[in-house]
Scaffold this motif. Structure first.
Motif, short mmCIF file in Angstrom:
data_model
loop_
_atom_site.label_atom_id
_atom_site.label_comp_id
_atom_site.label_asym_id
_atom_site.label_seq_id
_atom_site.Cartn_x
_atom_site.Cartn_y
_atom_site.Cartn_z
N GLY A 143 -83.14 -93.12 -31.86
CA GLY A 143 -82.20 -94.20 -31.61
C GLY A 143 -82.50 -95.44 -32.44
O GLY A 143 -82.09 -96.54 -32.09
N ILE A 144 -83.22 -95.28 -33.53
CA ILE A 144 -83.52 -96.40 -34.42
C ILE A 144 -82.41 -96.47 -35.47
O ILE A 144 -82.22 -95.55 -36.24
N ASP A 145 -81.69 -97.57 -35.47
CA ASP A 145 -80.56 -97.74 -36.37
C ASP A 145 -81.02 -98.53 -37.60
O ASP A 145 -81.46 -99.67 -37.48
N LEU A 146 -80.93 -97.92 -38.76
CA LEU A 146 -81.36 -98.56 -40.00
C LEU A 146 -80.19 -99.05 -40.84
O LEU A 146 -80.39 -99.62 -41.91
N ARG A 147 -78.96 -98.83 -40.35
CA ARG A 147 -77.79 -99.14 -41.17
C ARG A 147 -77.68 -100.61 -41.58
O ARG A 147 -77.20 -100.90 -42.65
N ASP A 148 -78.11 -101.52 -40.73
CA ASP A 148 -77.93 -102.94 -41.06
C ASP A 148 -79.16 -103.56 -41.74
O ASP A 148 -79.20 -104.76 -41.96
N LEU A 149 -80.14 -102.74 -42.11
CA LEU A 149 -81.33 -103.28 -42.76
C LEU A 149 -81.02 -103.75 -44.18
O LEU A 149 -80.30 -103.09 -44.92
N ARG A 150 -81.60 -104.89 -44.52
CA ARG A 150 -81.47 -105.42 -45.86
C ARG A 150 -82.20 -104.50 -46.83
O ARG A 150 -83.22 -103.91 -46.51
N LYS A 151 -81.69 -104.38 -48.02
CA LYS A 151 -82.31 -103.52 -49.02
C LYS A 151 -82.75 -104.36 -50.21
O LYS A 151 -82.14 -105.35 -50.55
N LYS A 152 -83.86 -103.94 -50.80
CA LYS A 152 -84.37 -104.60 -51.99
C LYS A 152 -84.50 -103.52 -53.06
O LYS A 152 -85.14 -102.50 -52.82
N THR A 153 -83.91 -103.71 -54.19
CA THR A 153 -83.86 -102.73 -55.28
C THR A 153 -83.45 -101.35 -54.76
O THR A 153 -84.04 -100.34 -55.13
N GLY A 154 -82.47 -101.33 -53.85
CA GLY A 154 -81.91 -100.07 -53.38
C GLY A 154 -82.60 -99.41 -52.21
O GLY A 154 -82.11 -98.44 -51.66
N ASP A 155 -83.77 -99.90 -51.80
CA ASP A 155 -84.49 -99.29 -50.68
C ASP A 155 -84.72 -100.33 -49.59
O ASP A 155 -84.58 -101.52 -49.80
N PHE A 156 -85.07 -99.84 -48.41
CA PHE A 156 -85.36 -100.73 -47.29
C PHE A 156 -86.58 -101.58 -47.61
O PHE A 156 -87.49 -101.13 -48.31
N THR A 157 -86.63 -102.79 -47.08
CA THR A 157 -87.84 -103.60 -47.23
C THR A 157 -88.84 -103.17 -46.17
O THR A 157 -88.48 -102.84 -45.04
N ASP A 158 -90.11 -103.14 -46.54
CA ASP A 158 -91.15 -102.69 -45.62
C ASP A 158 -91.23 -103.56 -44.37
O ASP A 158 -91.45 -103.06 -43.27
N ALA A 159 -91.02 -104.86 -44.52
CA ALA A 159 -91.09 -105.76 -43.37
C ALA A 159 -90.00 -105.46 -42.35
O ALA A 159 -90.24 -105.44 -41.14
N MET A 160 -88.80 -105.19 -42.84
CA MET A 160 -87.69 -104.86 -41.93
C MET A 160 -87.93 -103.50 -41.27
O MET A 160 -87.64 -103.31 -40.09
N LEU A 161 -88.43 -102.54 -42.03
CA LEU A 161 -88.75 -101.23 -41.45
C LEU A 161 -89.81 -101.38 -40.36
O LEU A 161 -89.73 -100.75 -39.31
#
Length: 168
Positions: free
Chosen positions: A40-58
């Motif tokens: 149930g972890i939703d990653l859709r609204d995570l900010r991306k940096k150079t096309g990938d998720f940022t480690d802090a947001m993950l």
């Protein structure tokens, strides 16, 4: 420079499907049996940096689920050796602690870990069952006894995923 600006075409490719299906003396990689769990972890609204998720947001999304993830790793891996990839040091440390609390011989490591070499040697020798890592072991690392992976660092990068999956 952008590599696409330097070269006109791709001359040669060795990807995971090739490694799995290579003729003798291959195959060069073991088949992967993926096990996916819906947390149930939703990653859709995570900010991306150079096309990938940022480690802090993950980290914000993954960290609250560490205990549940540790239980799943123990259940799915059984007695097999496992590398566990996490977004940041805090989650690697928490994951190792949660696994230890479940009776698993586990440690964490990162690029700044002064005991990294000793922990890696212990893992490679079979003294540790699981090694939880942040930004380590994605490439240039070989531990043939690894037969399970915890992919707790989601990525949109095919290359990063292939590097992590290739460790198993």
């Amino acid at each position: 420079e952008d590599i696409g600006q330097v070269f006109d075409s791709i001359a040669f490719v060795r990807d995971l499907p090739f490694a799995w299906n290579a003729p003798t003396p291959g195959p060069y990689a073991s088949d992967i049996l993926p096990v996916q769990r819906d947390l149930g972890i939703d990653l859709r609204d995570l900010r991306k940096k150079t096309g990938d998720f940022t480690d802090a947001m993950l980290e914000e999304r993954i960290f609250p689920h560490v205990e549940m993830l540790a239980n799943m790793m123990k259940q799915e891996s059984g007695d097999r050796s496992a590398l566990v990839f996490t977004p940041q040091v805090k989650s690697a440390q928490a994951m190792a602690t949660a696994l230890q609390n479940l009776g698993v011989k586990a440690e964490w490591s990162s690029g700044d870990d002064e005991n990294r070499k000793t922990k890696v040697e212990r893992y490679q020798a079979g003294e540790l069952q699981m090694l939880c890592a942040c930004a380590l072991f994605c490439e240039g690392f070989d531990a043939p006894r690894t037969s399970s992976l915890g992919m707790l660092r989601p990525t949109r990068s095919r290359n990063l995923y292939a590097q992590m999956a290739g460790r198993g």
